[in-house]
Motif scaffolding. Structure first.
Motif: not given
Length: 719
Positions: A383-395, A557-563
């Protein structure tokens, strides 16, 4: 009560009685034998009184039919807890057949101690294949046993004869727990796990594994009683007992366990839960004991551990995670952070790794180490990994809309992803729906999950690659089968575990190992990245040995897309690589500046990469005899082209050969023998070309005084 508490006259009368009977006492969930009659010994065909007492004390159900043991134990337990008459039919083995025995009993008191007298009746031979015309009672009993065998499937484990989980829980909650509390004793639950059955089965076979499970179950029942033990499945068991001398009993149990199954056995991990509240549900007590057992799963010796409050807090945290994972995804409490992966050759971001961060409104920041493993164990990490995949594609779409280069982003997959769903198809469906090329989404899998099922994982990796996805292996070097995996799998990139960087300053060995492994991986045509890069010294070294990509806090370091966008706005971005230049800079980054042969490599042909090196040999030269000890293929080719003898002979006598080129070699080697320092000499051969030689003494034979010299042809200038 002890046998000695009964008067000698009573013992004499009872032991010489020809009625099959016995006097017993039930204590600590075990039956204690006090007196057995002569009729008992005769009925059960025992050799003597000593054998009778030994069997009843140590292996009471040795001759009882395996499918009747649990039922007799249950009847005995219920009889001991209630003042009701005892009556049970069971099959008892006598020589080569079974007799149907009817055991009956009642309680009586002696010296204020509750005892039981059991007497036995032989109801005849048990043989379900025969038809009884005049023995209707026996036939009826046999029919009862047949029906009980069918019912037993649902109440008792087929392999061990122990109660099933549901039946076990019913027995404990209905009888044993209440009885223990009534006598003011402390109830204790044990959860036991035989450690290493997978490898045991691989070594000895499943039949031997079943023998071990059955032997272990017999030891459990002889120690704690049949109805007080349960097989939870596979190699896990649960036991209900009292807290009296529990540690001493467990150490004794561990010792006995080393000798079961003819010594072919395994260590045992035990979790202990001690009841502190009489209202505690038994199922929860079992869960707590299991958590304690699982907390020492890394140990490979027999040990026990008590459940404590820290484990309870961890259990609560795990429950919260599982209860809220769907909500966390829906409300985006889980955010995706991106850590850049930088190309060594140009300093630009050529890839990114997507990482999950759970920022909970109630619990605050949850470390990935806290929730990832919980989701994996519960088989819901997909569930988490597919959610991350979807967020990557949107990014990626948002990044392209903002006029930025789009580089591949990697998503980490778990073993349970492949077990819980068709993860390959699920990811492909999402990539296709987003109209993103598969090559933009990279699949990362760890070395550890590959080791569990080679063939299956190999097929899944090939499925991903056939659809256009690149597959990376993460944490290379963290396990024990790294080189075997390199041989059997074709990955697009190997990510070296951060422990290499952690050991970087501590030991030169780490640098040597990393350099050698890096060269091996590159020669196999595989890209490389090293994670955990934290300082410039590490960066410079990794660039020098040909590591193509770098990842670590030194860069970001790891950062969110907004950063990511904010860094561009502030002009402090690293900058994304132009995808059209990726192949060019990849080639530049692979060159190992500590490898002389690297400059001659063509990375399109793997064998040539390794074996197309400078002509090189180790030679001995003494009394004008030139002897090749070792030489590479390039050297052998050089000899054939420029000398008048075959290198296959292994030696050449230059004194007797008219070979000008050979004389030049002789002079160069002779000069090297005279001095200890390495020599670089230019020699002009008869065909007009100039040969650049490097020579160095490497050792001297202490017996013959012959000197060994390494000779390298650095280059040849054509005339």
């Amino acid at each position: 009560m002890k046998k000695s508490d009964i008067s000698k006259e009573d013992i004499f009368l009872l032991e010489n009685c020809h009625i099959p009977c016995g006097i017993f006492q039930y204590t600590n969930n075990k039956v204690i034998t006090l007196v057995l009659s002569a009729g008992f010994i005769e009925l059960f065909d025992l050799k003597n009184r000593e054998e009778a007492y030994d069997i009843m004390d140590n292996d009471m159900y040795r001759f009882c039919h395996p499918e009747d043991v649990a039922e007799v134990e249950e009847a005995t337990a219920q009889f001991s807890l209630h003042d009701t008459p005892y009556s049970v039919y069971y099959r008892h083995k006598v020589r080569d057949h079974y007799q149907v025995i009817h055991a009956m009993g009642k309680h009586f008191y002696m010296n204020e101690q509750k005892l039981a007298i059991i007497w036995y009746a032989d109801e005849g031979k048990y043989d379900p294949s025969l038809e009884f015309k005049n023995e209707q009672v026996i036939q009826n009993l046999i029919n009862i046993f047949i029906q009980k065998d069918k019912l037993r499937i649902y109440q008792f484990d087929y392999l061990t004869g122990l109660p099933t989980v549901a039946h076990f829980f019913n027995l404990i909650e209905t009888f044993y727990l209440k009885n223990t509390l009534a006598y003011n004793e402390t109830p204790v639950v044990l959860f036991l796990d035989l450690n290493g059955t997978k490898y045991f089965n691989a070594k000895y076979g499943f039949a031997e594994g079943d023998k071990l499970i059955k032997a272990f179950a017999r030891l459990l029942t002889s120690t704690f009683g049949n109805d007080c033990c349960c097989r939870f499945g596979l190699d896990r068991f649960c036991v209900y007992t009292t807290g009296e001398d529990i540690e001493k009993r467990l150490w004794k149990f561990f010792d006995a366990c080393e000798n079961i199954n003819d010594g072919k056995t395994l260590p045992v991990r035990v979790g202990i839960y001690t009841f502190k509240d009489k209202n505690t549900e038994f199922s929860m007590a079992c869960d707590c004991a299991k958590m304690a057992c699982d907390s020492i799963k890394g140990l490979y010796v027999s040990r026990f551990v008590y459940f404590d409050n820290l484990m309870f807090e961890q259990a609560e945290k795990e429950k919260y995670i599982l209860d809220h994972i769907d909500e966390a995804i829906e409300k985006e409490w889980i955010q995706v952070y991106y850590q850049p992966i930088v190309r060594a050759a140009n300093g630009r971001v050529c890839d990114e790794e997507a990482l999950s961060r759970w920022i909970d409104p109630e619990k605050g920041f949850l470390n990935p180490e806290d929730f990832i493993s919980v989701l994996e164990d519960a088989k819901v990490i997909y569930k988490l990994d597919l959610f991350v995949t979807e967020k990557i594609l949107k990014k990626m779409k948002k990044q392209a809309d903002n006029g930025l280069y789009v580089v591949p982003v990697s998503v980490n997959l778990s073993r349970s992803d492949f077990e819980s769903c068709d993860i390959v198809q699920e990811i492909y469906n999402r990539t296709k729906a987003a109209n993103i090329e598969p090559e933009k989404l990279t699949i990362e899998i760890t070395e550890s999950i590959i080791g569990k099922d080679y063939d299956y994982m190999k097929s899944q990796i090939k499925r991903f690659q056939s659809l256009g996805y690149k597959v990376w292996m993460d944490d290379f070097g963290s396990g024990y089968s790294s080189l075997e995996i390199l041989h059997d799998f074709q990955f697009d990139l190997i990510k070296f575990d951060m422990k290499f960087m952690q050991e970087f300053q501590k030991s030169e060995k780490s640098k040597i190992l990393l350099s050698g492994l890096m060269r091996t991986v590159i020669n196999l045509g595989i890209d490389t990245v090293c994670e955990g890069v934290e300082n410039k010294k590490q960066v410079d070294f990794l660039k020098e040995i040909g590591c193509t990509k770098l990842q670590g806090f030194y860069y970001c370091k790891p950062i969110p897309l907004i950063e990511v966008f904010e860094r561009y706005e502030k002009g402090i971005q690293i900058g994304f690589e132009n995808p059209q230049e990726s192949d060019y800079y990849s080639t530049l980054g692979k060159l190992n500046l500590y490898d002389l042969s690297a400059v001659t490599c063509n990375y399109g042909n793997i064998p040539d990469n390794i074996f197309n090196s400078f002509p090189m040999a180790i030679v001995e030269f003494e009394n004008n005899i030139f002897r090749i000890i070792r030489g590479n293929s390039s050297y052998r080719k050089f000899i054939v082209e420029h000398f008048s003898y075959s290198p296959e002979k292994g030696e050449a006598d230059f004194e007797n050969k008219i070979d000008e080129n050979a004389k030049l070699f002789k002079e160069a080697i002779a000069a090297c023998k005279k001095q200890k320092e390495p020599l670089i000499i230019d020699e002009k051969f008869t065909d007009g070309c100039t040969v650049h030689l490097y020579l160095r003494q490497i050792a001297k034979n202490p017996i013959t005084n012959v000197t060994a010299i390494v000779l390298v042809v650095l280059g040849i200038d054509k005339c």
